[in-house]
Design an enzyme around this catalytic site. Structure first.
Site, mmCIF file in Angstrom:
data_model
loop_
_atom_site.group_PDB
_atom_site.id
_atom_site.type_symbol
_atom_site.label_atom_id
_atom_site.label_comp_id
_atom_site.label_asym_id
_atom_site.label_seq_id
_atom_site.Cartn_x
_atom_site.Cartn_y
_atom_site.Cartn_z
ATOM 1 N N PRO A 225 49.200 -49.243 26.233
ATOM 2 C CA PRO A 225 48.892 -48.530 27.621
ATOM 3 C C PRO A 225 48.146 -47.180 27.000
ATOM 4 C CG PRO A 225 51.354 -48.625 27.213
ATOM 5 C CD PRO A 225 50.623 -49.473 26.169
ATOM 6 N N MET B 221 46.170 -43.710 28.472
ATOM 7 C CA MET B 221 45.670 -42.940 29.775
ATOM 8 C C MET B 221 44.210 -42.890 29.790
ATOM 9 S SD MET B 221 48.264 -42.388 31.749
ATOM 10 C CE MET B 221 47.599 -41.044 32.986
ATOM 11 N N CYS C 138 55.311 -40.821 25.368
ATOM 12 C CA CYS C 138 54.225 -39.798 25.539
ATOM 13 C C CYS C 138 54.739 -38.574 25.395
ATOM 14 C CB CYS C 138 53.809 -39.795 26.942
ATOM 15 S SG CYS C 138 52.361 -38.820 27.390
ATOM 16 N N ASN D 10 54.028 -50.509 16.812
ATOM 17 C CA ASN D 10 52.695 -49.909 17.179
ATOM 18 C C ASN D 10 52.699 -48.374 16.382
ATOM 19 O OD1 ASN D 10 52.118 -47.456 19.963
ATOM 20 N ND2 ASN D 10 50.589 -48.958 19.096
ATOM 21 N N GLN E 205 53.494 -49.976 33.277
ATOM 22 C CA GLN E 205 54.096 -48.936 32.611
ATOM 23 C C GLN E 205 54.446 -47.717 33.653
ATOM 24 O OE1 GLN E 205 52.709 -46.088 29.575
ATOM 25 N NE2 GLN E 205 54.147 -47.044 28.024
#
Length: 334
Positions: free
Chosen positions: A14, A16, A98, A209, A68
Site C-alpha cells: 500500500p 499513499m 507509517c 518488506n 489498509q
C-alpha cells in the site's frame, strides 16, 4: 489462533497517492494473482467520508485486494472492518508502520508500535467483527525502541490477539527526525531480524518488506520468510511483476505484452474519464509513466503522456506514446 485466508507469496505494498483503483487496474493486467492493497484509509474517513469514493472498487477486476486501515480505536476499526467486508475486500490490514508526523498526531501508524497492547485490542476487535484475515503492517521498531527484543514483544502480544499475518518493513521508523520519504531509505535495512522472527516463531505468517526490487531478490527472501511485499519498485516499473504469476503462482499463461497493457490502459482511462467529467487524464497517466522503464523510447513515452502534448482522448494519447516506443525499439533493432 488459526490463520484465516489464503497466503499469497507476493504482494504490492500500500502506498499513499499511488495504489488507487487505477494503479490496481494496471497491476491486475500484469499479475492476476499478487495481492494488491488500497491506499491507507483512516477509520474516521471510512465512517464519515464519501464511502463509495474512498473505498469503491471493482472486485472482479481488481481483486484480490486488501483494505489498509489507519486508526487506534477498536470499536471504530471493527465497524470499518465490517464495512470493508461488505464491500468485497479480501482482507483487512492495520497500518502500524507509517512514520509521518500527521499520522502520529492521530495516534496511528508507526507510533502504535509503542503500544502493542492497544494494537492487540484493535486486531481482536476487527477479527471478532469479520471472517476475513486481519493483518498488521509494521516496522522493526521506533526511535530508540528498536531492539530485536522490542520487535519480538510487539509480535508476541499482537499474535495472541489473532493477527493472521505480520508484514514487517525491515527498517525502524524515526519519528520527528525524518520525513516519510527519508524513512524509506535512511534507516538501514535489517533483514536478519525478520528472518530470526520467522525462525523463532515458525507458526506465524511473516512477510518481509523494504528495499526489495526484483523477483530474484524476492525468491531469495522466500527461503527465509512466508511472503514478500514489493513497494516502490513495483510503482517505478510495474513490469517488474510481469513474471510473478508463472514464477510464484504456477500459472502457465504467457507473460503479458507491455504494448498491449499500455493500450488497454488507454482504453480503460477513456472509459473512466467519460463517466467522471471532473477527472483529468494526468491523474491516471501518472501510474503508467514507468511502464517502459529501461526500454528504448521510455523517455519519449513519458513526455507524450504529460504536459501540453498530451491532447486528445486517452486512447489517442496512449496510442501515440506506444507508437513512439515501437519506433524507438525498431530503430534500436535495425
Amino acid at each position: 489462533m488459526p490463520a484465516r485466508g489464503q497466503l499469497r507469496p507476493l504482494s504490492v505494498a500500500p502506498m499513499m497517492d499511488c495504489t488507487d483503483r487505477h494503479f490496481r487496474w494496471l497491476m491486475r493486467q500484469i499479475s492476476r494473482h499478487a495481492l494488491l492493497y488500497s491506499e491507507m484509509v483512516t477509520s474516521h474517513a471510512v465512517l464519515h467520508g464519501d464511502r463509495d469514493y474512498i473505498l469503491g472498487f471493482v472486485r472482479d477486476v481488481e481483486g484480490p485486494v486488501a483494505l489498509q486501515l489507519g486508526g487506534d480505536d477498536p470499536t471504530m476499526l471493527a465497524e470499518c472492518a465490517r464495512i470493508g467486508a461488505d464491500m468485497g475486500y479480501d482482507e483487512l490490514n492495520l497500518n502500524v508502520g507509517c512514520p509521518s508526523e500527521r499520522v502520529a498526531s492521530g495516534n496511528f501508524g508507526a507510533c502504535l508500535m509503542l503500544q502493542p497492547e492497544r494494537v492487540a485490542e484493535c486486531v481482536a476487535a476487527m477479527r471478532a467483527a469479520v471472517a476475513l484475515p486481519v493483518t498488521v503492517k509494521h516496522r522493526i521498531g521506533v526511535d530508540d525502541q528498536d531492539s530485536y527484543e522490542h520487535l519480538r514483544r510487539f509480535v508476541d502480544i499482537v499474535a495472541a490477539a489473532g493477527c493472521d499475518r505480520f508484514t514487517v518493513h525491515a527498517r525502524k521508523a524515526v519519528l520527528g527526525g525524518l520525513s516519510p520519504r527519508e524513512n524509506r531509505t535512511i534507516p538501514p535495512l535489517r533483514y536478519p531480524e525478520v528472518h530470526r522472527l520467522k525462525a523463532e516463531l515458525p507458526g506465524l505468517t511473516i512477510e518481509i518488506n523494504g528495499g526489495i526490487r526484483s523477483l530474484d531478490e524476492a525468491a531469495a527472501q522466500l527461503g527465509r520468510v512466508d511472503a514478500v511485499m514489493i513497494g516502490r519498485a513495483a510503482y517505478d516499473d510495474p513490469f517488474v511483476f510481469a513474471d510473478v504469476d508463472r514464477r510464484f503462482f504456477a500459472d502457465p499463461r504467457p507473460v503479458p505484452d507491455r504494448f498491449e497493457v499500455a493500450l488497454r490502459y488507454g482504453e480503460y482511462a477513456a472509459r473512466f474519464l467519460a463517466g467522471a467529467p471532473r477527472a483529468r487524464f494526468s491523474g491516471l497517466a501518472r501510474h503508467v509513466l514507468g511502464l517502459f522503464t529501461g526500454q528504448p523510447g521510455a523517455r519519449e513515452f513519458r513526455r507524450l503522456l504529460t504536459g501540453p502534448q498530451a491532447s486528445g482522448s486517452a486512447t489517442e494519447i496512449m496510442a501515440r506514446a506506444v507508437a513512439a516506443v515501437q519506433r524507438a525499439q525498431s530503430a534500436r533493432a535495425s
